[in-house]
Design a protein around this motif. Sequence first.
Motif, short mmCIF file in Angstrom:
data_model
loop_
_atom_site.label_atom_id
_atom_site.label_comp_id
_atom_site.label_asym_id
_atom_site.label_seq_id
_atom_site.Cartn_x
_atom_site.Cartn_y
_atom_site.Cartn_z
N SER A 1 -0.80 -0.87 10.60
CA SER A 1 0.05 -1.92 9.91
C SER A 1 -0.63 -1.83 8.40
O SER A 1 0.26 -2.15 7.51
CB SER A 1 -0.48 -2.90 10.45
OG SER A 1 0.16 -3.21 11.70
N ALA A 2 -1.94 -1.64 8.17
CA ALA A 2 -2.48 -1.29 7.15
C ALA A 2 -3.50 -0.29 6.82
O ALA A 2 -4.08 -0.10 7.96
CB ALA A 2 -3.07 -2.80 6.57
N ASP B 1 5.64 4.10 1.32
CA ASP B 1 4.68 3.81 2.58
C ASP B 1 3.22 3.30 2.16
O ASP B 1 2.74 2.30 2.51
CB ASP B 1 4.63 4.90 3.59
CG ASP B 1 6.11 4.92 4.48
OD1 ASP B 1 6.73 3.89 4.35
OD2 ASP B 1 6.24 5.81 4.81
N LYS C 1 3.41 -0.26 0.52
CA LYS C 1 3.75 -1.26 1.49
C LYS C 1 2.31 -1.41 2.42
O LYS C 1 2.14 -2.51 2.92
CB LYS C 1 4.80 -0.85 2.67
CG LYS C 1 5.95 -1.02 1.85
CD LYS C 1 7.13 -0.82 3.01
CE LYS C 1 8.29 0.25 2.37
NZ LYS C 1 9.10 0.77 3.43
N LYS C 2 1.65 -0.37 2.75
CA LYS C 2 0.61 -0.45 3.62
C LYS C 2 -0.86 -0.13 3.27
O LYS C 2 -1.52 -0.58 3.93
CB LYS C 2 0.97 0.61 4.78
CG LYS C 2 2.25 0.46 5.66
CD LYS C 2 2.41 1.25 6.77
CE LYS C 2 3.56 0.85 7.72
NZ LYS C 2 3.43 1.53 8.85
#
Length: 180
Positions: A95-96, A137, A140-141
């Motif tokens: 997720s991160a 990506d 976002k992460k």
Amino acid sequence: DRPELAEKFAKLAEEFAKLGEKVACGGFGKSHRINASNIGILEHLPGYLTRSQIREMKKLEKWLGEGDNYSIAVLGGIKGEKIEDGLTGFLKTYSAIIPGGIVLNNILKAKGYEIGDSVIKDKKEDFVKKVPAMMPDIDKKVILPYKVIIARKQNDSFIDKDTIDIQKGVPKGFMIVDFE
């Protein structure tokens, strides 16, 4: 990326494979690396995991980052595979991601930050050119620090440590050694 080495590893793997009928894959820390002593031999022989390898993999199952659970990975170090394999894979499953080391430095450089003399190369190859393809990506992460700890390297130690806002950029002669 380096066809001359790939060809040498392929030939070496073929020679190693002639020494046996099967290959046992143990030693978790090296079994994932693409080189003649592991992956290359498996092109020629059937492979089997050792019990110790399976034990180590089972311990990691809870950290896979897949499913409905929110998961965070910390990814650092100075080897290029942390970007090529680690970041690429973690962007798909976590997720991160909190980056450090060569991963953080290459992302910051690709985003246009001044990183001074921070490590971006492994075996004379930098990875900045590979980061832009992952940028959607990453944006976002990946959790980037606002402040980094910089220092100058002198022999085997670091001197003149300071904490700076990454927006200001890391001056020449200094490198990122940590972050807040």
